[in-house]
Design a protein around this motif. Structure first.
Motif, PDB file in Angstrom:
ATOM      1  N   ASN A 148       0.852  -1.354  -0.111  1.00  0.00           N
ATOM      2  CA  ASN A 148       0.063  -0.011   0.100  1.00  0.00           C
ATOM      3  C   ASN A 148       0.951   1.185  -0.100  1.00  0.00           C
ATOM      4  O   ASN A 148       2.090   1.472   0.454  1.00  0.00           O
ATOM      5  N   GLY A 149       0.156   2.222  -0.451  1.00  0.00           N
ATOM      6  CA  GLY A 149       1.059   3.586  -0.688  1.00  0.00           C
ATOM      7  C   GLY A 149       1.335   3.973  -2.101  1.00  0.00           C
ATOM      8  O   GLY A 149       0.887   3.446  -2.900  1.00  0.00           O
ATOM      9  N   ARG A 150       2.580   4.613  -2.177  1.00  0.00           N
ATOM     10  CA  ARG A 150       3.175   5.123  -3.608  1.00  0.00           C
ATOM     11  C   ARG A 150       3.734   4.084  -4.256  1.00  0.00           C
ATOM     12  O   ARG A 150       4.410   3.242  -3.672  1.00  0.00           O
ATOM     13  N   LEU A 151       3.161   3.670  -5.449  1.00  0.00           N
ATOM     14  CA  LEU A 151       3.686   2.791  -6.265  1.00  0.00           C
ATOM     15  C   LEU A 151       4.933   3.403  -7.264  1.00  0.00           C
ATOM     16  O   LEU A 151       5.831   2.916  -7.099  1.00  0.00           O
ATOM     17  N   LEU A 152       4.616   4.657  -8.025  1.00  0.00           N
ATOM     18  CA  LEU A 152       5.617   5.051  -8.886  1.00  0.00           C
ATOM     19  C   LEU A 152       5.110   6.501  -9.124  1.00  0.00           C
ATOM     20  O   LEU A 152       3.645   6.773  -9.041  1.00  0.00           O
ATOM     21  N   GLU A 153       5.950   7.294  -9.909  1.00  0.00           N
ATOM     22  CA  GLU A 153       5.430   8.532 -10.547  1.00  0.00           C
ATOM     23  C   GLU A 153       5.622   8.304 -11.888  1.00  0.00           C
ATOM     24  O   GLU A 153       6.562   7.775 -12.482  1.00  0.00           O
ATOM     25  N   SER A 155       4.780  10.603 -15.969  1.00  0.00           N
ATOM     26  CA  SER A 155       3.996  11.549 -16.581  1.00  0.00           C
ATOM     27  C   SER A 155       3.675  12.972 -15.714  1.00  0.00           C
ATOM     28  O   SER A 155       2.600  13.597 -16.131  1.00  0.00           O
ATOM     29  N   GLY A 156       4.250  13.019 -14.693  1.00  0.00           N
ATOM     30  CA  GLY A 156       3.957  14.082 -13.466  1.00  0.00           C
ATOM     31  C   GLY A 156       2.758  13.727 -12.756  1.00  0.00           C
ATOM     32  O   GLY A 156       1.850  14.799 -12.175  1.00  0.00           O
ATOM     33  N   ILE A 157       2.482  12.413 -12.772  1.00  0.00           N
ATOM     34  CA  ILE A 157       1.424  11.819 -11.819  1.00  0.00           C
ATOM     35  C   ILE A 157       1.618  10.878 -11.081  1.00  0.00           C
ATOM     36  O   ILE A 157       2.652   9.939 -11.325  1.00  0.00           O
ATOM     37  N   ARG A 158       1.319  10.955  -9.669  1.00  0.00           N
ATOM     38  CA  ARG A 158       1.637   9.866  -8.677  1.00  0.00           C
ATOM     39  C   ARG A 158       0.533   9.004  -8.677  1.00  0.00           C
ATOM     40  O   ARG A 158      -0.608   9.229  -8.506  1.00  0.00           O
ATOM     41  N   ILE A 159       0.763   7.735  -8.766  1.00  0.00           N
ATOM     42  CA  ILE A 159       0.221   6.572  -8.658  1.00  0.00           C
ATOM     43  C   ILE A 159       0.298   5.892  -7.190  1.00  0.00           C
ATOM     44  O   ILE A 159       1.544   5.433  -6.683  1.00  0.00           O
ATOM     45  N   SER A 160      -0.835   5.533  -6.601  1.00  0.00           N
ATOM     46  CA  SER A 160      -0.588   4.965  -5.259  1.00  0.00           C
ATOM     47  C   SER A 160      -1.461   3.839  -5.144  1.00  0.00           C
ATOM     48  O   SER A 160      -2.947   4.135  -6.019  1.00  0.00           O
ATOM     49  N   LYS A 161      -1.804   3.003  -4.155  1.00  0.00           N
ATOM     50  CA  LYS A 161      -2.657   2.172  -3.723  1.00  0.00           C
ATOM     51  C   LYS A 161      -2.934   2.294  -2.511  1.00  0.00           C
ATOM     52  O   LYS A 161      -2.385   2.442  -1.513  1.00  0.00           O
ATOM     53  N   THR A 162      -4.515   2.386  -2.278  1.00  0.00           N
ATOM     54  CA  THR A 162      -4.885   2.535  -0.946  1.00  0.00           C
ATOM     55  C   THR A 162      -5.235   1.077  -0.240  1.00  0.00           C
ATOM     56  O   THR A 162      -5.167  -0.047  -0.844  1.00  0.00           O
ATOM     57  N   THR A 163      -5.464   1.216   1.153  1.00  0.00           N
ATOM     58  CA  THR A 163      -5.574   0.016   1.869  1.00  0.00           C
ATOM     59  C   THR A 163      -7.049  -0.742   1.641  1.00  0.00           C
ATOM     60  O   THR A 163      -6.959  -1.937   1.765  1.00  0.00           O
ATOM     61  N   ASP A 164      -8.004   0.101   1.147  1.00  0.00           N
ATOM     62  CA  ASP A 164      -9.394  -0.455   0.910  1.00  0.00           C
ATOM     63  C   ASP A 164      -9.450  -0.860  -0.495  1.00  0.00           C
ATOM     64  O   ASP A 164     -10.309  -1.091  -1.012  1.00  0.00           O
ATOM     65  N   GLY A 165      -8.243  -1.215  -1.268  1.00  0.00           N
ATOM     66  CA  GLY A 165      -8.234  -1.862  -2.662  1.00  0.00           C
ATOM     67  C   GLY A 165      -8.642  -0.730  -3.746  1.00  0.00           C
ATOM     68  O   GLY A 165      -9.748  -0.938  -4.439  1.00  0.00           O
ATOM     69  N   TYR A 169      -4.719   7.869  -9.219  1.00  0.00           N
ATOM     70  CA  TYR A 169      -3.745   8.807 -10.033  1.00  0.00           C
ATOM     71  C   TYR A 169      -3.897  10.056  -9.551  1.00  0.00           C
ATOM     72  O   TYR A 169      -4.912  10.930  -9.366  1.00  0.00           O
ATOM     73  N   GLU A 170      -2.881  10.921  -9.318  1.00  0.00           N
ATOM     74  CA  GLU A 170      -2.882  12.170  -8.674  1.00  0.00           C
ATOM     75  C   GLU A 170      -1.876  13.005  -9.213  1.00  0.00           C
ATOM     76  O   GLU A 170      -0.765  12.774  -9.491  1.00  0.00           O
ATOM     77  N   VAL A 171      -2.247  14.183  -9.626  1.00  0.00           N
ATOM     78  CA  VAL A 171      -1.265  15.223 -10.370  1.00  0.00           C
ATOM     79  C   VAL A 171      -0.153  15.578  -9.393  1.00  0.00           C
ATOM     80  O   VAL A 171      -0.585  16.085  -8.143  1.00  0.00           O
ATOM     81  N   SER A 172       1.089  15.436  -9.495  1.00  0.00           N
ATOM     82  CA  SER A 172       2.316  15.646  -8.866  1.00  0.00           C
ATOM     83  C   SER A 172       3.201  16.613  -9.185  1.00  0.00           C
ATOM     84  O   SER A 172       3.952  17.247  -8.295  1.00  0.00           O
ATOM     85  N   GLY A 173       2.901  17.108 -10.275  1.00  0.00           N
ATOM     86  CA  GLY A 173       3.897  17.800 -10.994  1.00  0.00           C
ATOM     87  C   GLY A 173       3.414  18.308 -12.503  1.00  0.00           C
ATOM     88  O   GLY A 173       2.294  18.037 -12.622  1.00  0.00           O
ATOM     89  N   LYS A 174       4.236  18.916 -13.193  1.00  0.00           N
ATOM     90  CA  LYS A 174       3.950  19.457 -14.492  1.00  0.00           C
ATOM     91  C   LYS A 174       3.954  18.030 -15.354  1.00  0.00           C
ATOM     92  O   LYS A 174       4.684  17.149 -15.634  1.00  0.00           O
TER      93      LYS A 174
END
Length: 390
Positions: A148-153, A155-165, A169-174
């Motif tokens: 759980n937690g951040r998997l990778l970044e 194209s400026g997008i943070r990809i993470s996995k939550t505990t509830d499955g 995808y969240e914008v983290s930069g340009k």
């Protein structure tokens, strides 16, 4: 609330006698956490079943609350339909709505005597929250094995996995102009949720896949490609329409809630609208759907629409099987996808229609036993094969 008032309101709610406005007010009160212990005691009195305290804190409850409250108002019995419902079914829906997600403990009190003796020796587990994420470079991540937690970044997008499955995808930069594409896919017996970078929520059913850009920035629209089935809650953006490509049809929206079923083994591609408006098109045909309508694109390429009860269509997003005048083949296709089994028909197929529902977390024998109690069908389990008999 005073105990008597709370008890009366709960009973009215379970019986479907509260108005929409009062139902929403009651749900808001329950979600506030007030009188939690008292409410638990009252539910036990009403449903005559014990409640495990730890289930009250299940992380999936918010999804249940947000998507199932209106299921209480289903038409339970319909003419010429073999009904699987009983009074506990009503209570089960209500309990799920108000946050007691029992994982199928008491959806139906059925015996297993009608299932063939050898079935008891075959353990067929229900599906689970799992999926495979395929990145643009071909790398695959099995999400149930990933931490759980951040998997990778990307194209400026943070990809993470939550505990509830859920994959987020969240914008983290340009973000880049030409976005790479990812694919989220499930096999039989798997389901998963994803939050796209624009905030759109997608529930992906078993044996399905969704391909999408890592970022929608600098694009004229938000186009995704679907095979199988998915439920969408699209984030509103008038400047960027959201488009779902599924089989030979296209669904175009700005912001709405809808379900698309495009399994290859179904007779038609079905789009069901719950909220807002969508435009469904195929070749030179176009339809504008209103809430409570479903479009069907037949194998012959004919696109048409009709009113429909939406609750059975999206029941899978709440981990339920819900049938509404379904024939045996339709019922067993859903069972096969979720339990990852092969279905074999022997003898003449029943022409009966089935109505009702049960938790998808229940053992397959419980599901089959419930169907057998209608007197319309019989089953024999052989390993991962289910034989359907007259």
């Amino acid at each position: 609330m005073e105990k008597k008032t709370l008890q009366y309101t709960l009973r009215q709610y379970i019986q479907g006698k509260l108005s929409e406005e009062n139902s929403r007010a009651f749900l808001s009160y329950v979600k506030s956490g007030k009188d939690k212990i008292l409410l638990q005691e009252l539910i036990q009195e009403v449903l005559e079943d014990p409640i495990d305290q730890h289930l009250l804190d299940d992380p999936t409850l918010l999804a249940v609350l947000d998507n199932t409250w209106d299921q209480l108002h289903l038409q339970i019995n319909k003419p010429k339909t073999r009904s699987l419902w009983d009074w506990k079914r009503i209570g089960a829906i209500a309990a799920a709505i108000i946050g007691l997600f029992f994982i199928g403990r008491w959806f139906f009190a059925v015996e297993h005597k009608s299932v063939a003796p050898q079935a008891a020796q075959n353990v067929i587990s229900p599906g689970k929250q799992s999926a495979t994420l395929t990145l643009a470079n071909g790398k695959q991540i099995r999400l149930h094995e990933a931490q759980n937690g951040r998997l990778l970044e990307q194209s400026g997008i943070r990809i993470s996995k939550t505990t509830d499955g859920q994959l987020i995808y969240e914008v983290s930069g340009k973000t880049q102009g030409d976005s790479e594409h990812n694919t989220l896919s499930t096999t039989k017996g798997e389901t998963y949720r994803i939050k796209l970078p624009d905030g759109t929520l997608v529930w992906l059913n078993a044996a399905s896949s969704l391909s999408y850009p890592v970022s929608f920035a600098n694009q004229k629209d938000r186009t995704v490609a679907l095979t199988g089935e998915a439920y969408f809650e699209v984030a509103k953006d008038a400047k960027q329409p959201f488009i779902v490509q599924a089989a030979d049809q296209q669904v175009k929206v700005l912001g709405t809630h809808f379900n698309v079923n495009s399994y290859a083994d179904e007779s038609a591609v079905q789009t069901t609208l719950l909220e807002g408006r969508v435009q469904v098109s195929s070749h030179n045909q176009k339809l504008l759907l209103a809430p409570g309508e479903q479009s069907s694109l037949t194998a012959h390429g004919v696109l048409k629409s009709h009113p429909i009860d939406t609750a059975p269509v999206i029941a899978w997003t709440n981990n339920e099987f819900m049938f509404d005048e379904d024939d045996i083949e339709s019922v067993m296709r859903k069972v096969a996808r979720w339990y990852n089994v092969e279905v074999i028909y022997q003898g003449k197929k029943t022409t009966e229609k089935f109505g009702g529902g049960i938790s998808r977390f229940d053992d397959v024998q419980k599901v089959l036993s419930l169907l057998e109690k209608t007197g319309a069908v019989h089953f024999r389990i052989d390993g991962k094969k289910i034989h359907v008999l007259p």
